[in-house]
Motif scaffolding. Structure first.
Motif, PDB file in Angstrom:
ATOM      1  N   ILE A  41      41.359  40.519  45.880  1.00 55.73           N
ATOM      2  CA  ILE A  41      40.634  39.592  46.749  1.00 55.73           C
ATOM      3  C   ILE A  41      41.393  38.276  46.797  1.00 55.73           C
ATOM      4  CG2 ILE A  41      38.505  38.298  47.094  1.00 55.73           C
ATOM      5  CD1 ILE A  41      37.022  40.575  45.799  1.00 55.73           C
ATOM      6  N   THR A  42      41.752  37.856  47.998  1.00 55.72           N
ATOM      7  CA  THR A  42      42.391  36.550  48.163  1.00 55.72           C
ATOM      8  C   THR A  42      41.304  35.499  48.287  1.00 55.72           C
ATOM      9  OG1 THR A  42      42.492  36.824  50.557  1.00 55.72           O
ATOM     10  CG2 THR A  42      44.407  37.550  49.298  1.00 55.72           C
ATOM     11  N   GLY A  43      41.555  34.341  47.746  1.00 53.75           N
ATOM     12  CA  GLY A  43      40.566  33.270  47.801  1.00 53.75           C
ATOM     13  C   GLY A  43      39.342  33.575  46.963  1.00 53.75           C
ATOM     14  N   ALA A  44      39.548  34.196  45.815  1.00 55.76           N
ATOM     15  CA  ALA A  44      38.431  34.627  44.979  1.00 55.76           C
ATOM     16  C   ALA A  44      37.792  33.491  44.190  1.00 55.76           C
ATOM     17  CB  ALA A  44      38.900  35.721  44.023  1.00 55.76           C
ATOM     18  N   ASN A  45      38.300  32.286  44.338  1.00 53.37           N
ATOM     19  CA  ASN A  45      37.775  31.177  43.544  1.00 53.37           C
ATOM     20  C   ASN A  45      36.563  30.490  44.179  1.00 53.37           C
ATOM     21  OD1 ASN A  45      39.899  30.271  45.395  1.00 53.37           O
ATOM     22  ND2 ASN A  45      39.307  28.236  44.691  1.00 53.37           N
ATOM     23  N   SER A  46      36.244  30.821  45.436  1.00 48.31           N
ATOM     24  CA  SER A  46      35.081  30.176  46.062  1.00 48.31           C
ATOM     25  C   SER A  46      34.610  30.981  47.266  1.00 48.31           C
ATOM     26  CB  SER A  46      35.428  28.751  46.509  1.00 48.31           C
ATOM     27  OG  SER A  46      36.386  28.791  47.541  1.00 48.31           O
ATOM     28  N   GLY A  47      33.428  30.636  47.739  1.00 48.03           N
ATOM     29  CA  GLY A  47      32.899  31.189  48.987  1.00 48.03           C
ATOM     30  C   GLY A  47      32.755  32.694  49.009  1.00 48.03           C
ATOM     31  N   LEU A  48      33.134  33.279  50.136  1.00 54.98           N
ATOM     32  CA  LEU A  48      33.006  34.730  50.316  1.00 54.98           C
ATOM     33  C   LEU A  48      33.844  35.514  49.326  1.00 54.98           C
ATOM     34  CD1 LEU A  48      33.067  34.974  54.203  1.00 54.98           C
ATOM     35  CD2 LEU A  48      31.126  35.321  52.697  1.00 54.98           C
ATOM     36  N   GLY A  49      35.031  34.992  49.000  1.00 56.17           N
ATOM     37  CA  GLY A  49      35.883  35.676  48.041  1.00 56.17           C
ATOM     38  C   GLY A  49      35.240  35.775  46.671  1.00 56.17           C
ATOM     39  N   LEU A  50      34.632  34.686  46.231  1.00 55.06           N
ATOM     40  CA  LEU A  50      33.970  34.664  44.925  1.00 55.06           C
ATOM     41  C   LEU A  50      32.771  35.605  44.911  1.00 55.06           C
ATOM     42  CD1 LEU A  50      33.617  33.537  42.088  1.00 55.06           C
ATOM     43  CD2 LEU A  50      32.355  31.622  43.086  1.00 55.06           C
ATOM     44  N   GLU A  51      31.945  35.544  45.945  1.00 51.60           N
ATOM     45  CA  GLU A  51      30.774  36.425  46.003  1.00 51.60           C
ATOM     46  C   GLU A  51      31.191  37.889  46.073  1.00 51.60           C
ATOM     47  OE1 GLU A  51      27.473  35.824  45.548  1.00 51.60           O
ATOM     48  OE2 GLU A  51      28.252  33.875  44.965  1.00 51.60           O
ATOM     49  N   SER A  52      32.236  38.181  46.834  1.00 47.03           N
ATOM     50  CA  SER A  52      32.726  39.559  46.919  1.00 47.03           C
ATOM     51  C   SER A  52      33.229  40.029  45.566  1.00 47.03           C
ATOM     52  CB  SER A  52      33.854  39.654  47.949  1.00 47.03           C
ATOM     53  OG  SER A  52      33.375  39.335  49.231  1.00 47.03           O
ATOM     54  N   ALA A  53      33.970  39.180  44.876  1.00 50.33           N
ATOM     55  CA  ALA A  53      34.502  39.531  43.557  1.00 50.33           C
ATOM     56  C   ALA A  53      33.368  39.848  42.587  1.00 50.33           C
ATOM     57  CB  ALA A  53      35.360  38.391  43.020  1.00 50.33           C
ATOM     58  N   LYS A  54      32.333  39.038  42.583  1.00 49.96           N
ATOM     59  CA  LYS A  54      31.198  39.268  41.692  1.00 49.96           C
ATOM     60  C   LYS A  54      30.527  40.601  41.975  1.00 49.96           C
ATOM     61  CE  LYS A  54      29.850  34.411  41.120  1.00 49.96           C
ATOM     62  NZ  LYS A  54      28.783  33.436  41.456  1.00 49.96           N
ATOM     63  N   ARG A  55      30.267  40.880  43.244  1.00 45.97           N
ATOM     64  CA  ARG A  55      29.553  42.108  43.607  1.00 45.97           C
ATOM     65  C   ARG A  55      30.390  43.352  43.348  1.00 45.97           C
ATOM     66  NH1 ARG A  55      25.060  40.197  46.371  1.00 45.97           N
ATOM     67  NH2 ARG A  55      25.352  38.029  46.959  1.00 45.97           N
ATOM     68  N   LEU A  56      31.687  43.273  43.636  1.00 47.90           N
ATOM     69  CA  LEU A  56      32.550  44.427  43.401  1.00 47.90           C
ATOM     70  C   LEU A  56      32.747  44.676  41.908  1.00 47.90           C
ATOM     71  CD1 LEU A  56      35.072  43.775  46.281  1.00 47.90           C
ATOM     72  CD2 LEU A  56      33.347  45.587  46.175  1.00 47.90           C
ATOM     73  N   ALA A  57      32.846  43.612  41.120  1.00 44.57           N
ATOM     74  CA  ALA A  57      32.955  43.769  39.667  1.00 44.57           C
ATOM     75  C   ALA A  57      31.674  44.377  39.108  1.00 44.57           C
ATOM     76  CB  ALA A  57      33.240  42.420  39.016  1.00 44.57           C
ATOM     77  N   PHE A  58      30.526  43.966  39.637  1.00 42.33           N
ATOM     78  CA  PHE A  58      29.244  44.535  39.221  1.00 42.33           C
ATOM     79  C   PHE A  58      29.217  46.042  39.466  1.00 42.33           C
ATOM     80  CE2 PHE A  58      24.955  45.910  40.449  1.00 42.33           C
ATOM     81  CZ  PHE A  58      24.280  45.660  39.269  1.00 42.33           C
ATOM     82  N   GLY A  60      31.646  47.967  39.178  1.00 40.99           N
ATOM     83  CA  GLY A  60      32.579  48.658  38.300  1.00 40.99           C
ATOM     84  C   GLY A  60      34.032  48.587  38.705  1.00 40.99           C
ATOM     85  N   ALA A  61      34.339  47.912  39.803  1.00 39.39           N
ATOM     86  CA  ALA A  61      35.734  47.813  40.246  1.00 39.39           C
ATOM     87  C   ALA A  61      36.503  46.839  39.349  1.00 39.39           C
ATOM     88  CB  ALA A  61      35.799  47.322  41.688  1.00 39.39           C
ATOM     89  N   THR A  62      37.786  47.102  39.199  1.00 40.01           N
ATOM     90  CA  THR A  62      38.673  46.137  38.564  1.00 40.01           C
ATOM     91  C   THR A  62      39.072  45.171  39.658  1.00 40.01           C
ATOM     92  OG1 THR A  62      39.497  47.773  37.003  1.00 40.01           O
ATOM     93  CG2 THR A  62      40.867  45.825  37.371  1.00 40.01           C
ATOM     94  N   VAL A  63      38.722  43.902  39.498  1.00 42.47           N
ATOM     95  CA  VAL A  63      38.955  42.915  40.545  1.00 42.47           C
ATOM     96  C   VAL A  63      40.128  42.025  40.170  1.00 42.47           C
ATOM     97  CG1 VAL A  63      37.961  40.987  41.834  1.00 42.47           C
ATOM     98  CG2 VAL A  63      36.527  42.933  41.201  1.00 42.47           C
ATOM     99  N   VAL A  64      41.105  41.960  41.052  1.00 46.27           N
ATOM    100  CA  VAL A  64      42.238  41.056  40.910  1.00 46.27           C
ATOM    101  C   VAL A  64      42.026  39.971  41.950  1.00 46.27           C
ATOM    102  CG1 VAL A  64      44.738  40.801  41.047  1.00 46.27           C
ATOM    103  CG2 VAL A  64      43.746  42.951  40.206  1.00 46.27           C
ATOM    104  N   GLY A  65      41.793  38.741  41.487  1.00 43.70           N
ATOM    105  CA  GLY A  65      41.531  37.649  42.401  1.00 43.70           C
ATOM    106  C   GLY A  65      42.703  36.688  42.478  1.00 43.70           C
ATOM    107  N   THR A  66      42.920  36.144  43.648  1.00 41.40           N
ATOM    108  CA  THR A  66      43.981  35.157  43.821  1.00 41.40           C
ATOM    109  C   THR A  66      43.374  33.831  44.249  1.00 41.40           C
ATOM    110  OG1 THR A  66      44.374  35.611  46.157  1.00 41.40           O
ATOM    111  CG2 THR A  66      45.589  36.960  44.567  1.00 41.40           C
ATOM    112  N   ALA A  67      44.124  32.757  44.003  1.00 43.44           N
ATOM    113  CA  ALA A  67      43.712  31.416  44.410  1.00 43.44           C
ATOM    114  C   ALA A  67      44.963  30.664  44.859  1.00 43.44           C
ATOM    115  CB  ALA A  67      43.036  30.689  43.257  1.00 43.44           C
ATOM    116  N   ARG A  68      44.772  29.552  45.543  1.00 39.94           N
ATOM    117  CA  ARG A  68      45.912  28.794  46.068  1.00 39.94           C
ATOM    118  C   ARG A  68      46.666  28.021  45.007  1.00 39.94           C
ATOM    119  NH1 ARG A  68      45.928  27.099  51.967  1.00 39.94           N
ATOM    120  NH2 ARG A  68      44.598  28.658  52.916  1.00 39.94           N
ATOM    121  N   SER A  69      46.025  27.744  43.891  1.00 42.40           N
ATOM    122  CA  SER A  69      46.718  26.994  42.838  1.00 42.40           C
ATOM    123  C   SER A  69      46.308  27.539  41.476  1.00 42.40           C
ATOM    124  CB  SER A  69      46.364  25.500  42.923  1.00 42.40           C
ATOM    125  OG  SER A  69      45.010  25.307  42.570  1.00 42.40           O
TER     126      SER A  69
END
Length: 79
Positions: A41-58, A60-69
């Motif tokens: 997930i790109t932009g996993a540090n906020s907004g839709l990316g963060l919410e998507s990461a939380k739900r997908l991790a819930f 059981g997915a292994t979530v790899v998140g990226t951020a701009r910095s």
């Protein structure tokens, strides 16, 4: 009607008509339904990316998140 550009051609893309009730529905995947899957997930540090990461991790997915910095990525680790 909106047009979504893909390459040199366009594909008609229609936004679904959403009633107030449909807007309140939240996608919640079943626990363990994505076990063994890896999701990036790109932009996993906020907004839709963060919410998507939380739900997908819930689910059981292994979530790899990226951020701009690195700073934003570290903040994601802490949450």
């Amino acid at each position: 009607r909106r047009q979504l550009g893909i390459g040199v051609s366009t594909v008609p893309w229609v936004l679904p008509d959403r009633s107030d009730a449909a807007r309140e529905e939240v996608f919640r995947p079943s626990p363990k339904s994505l076990e063994g899957k890896v999701v990036v997930i790109t932009g996993a540090n906020s907004g839709l990316g963060l919410e998507s990461a939380k739900r997908l991790a819930f689910a059981g997915a292994t979530v790899v998140g990226t951020a701009r910095s690195e700073e934003k990525a570290r903040a994601l680790e802490a949450s």
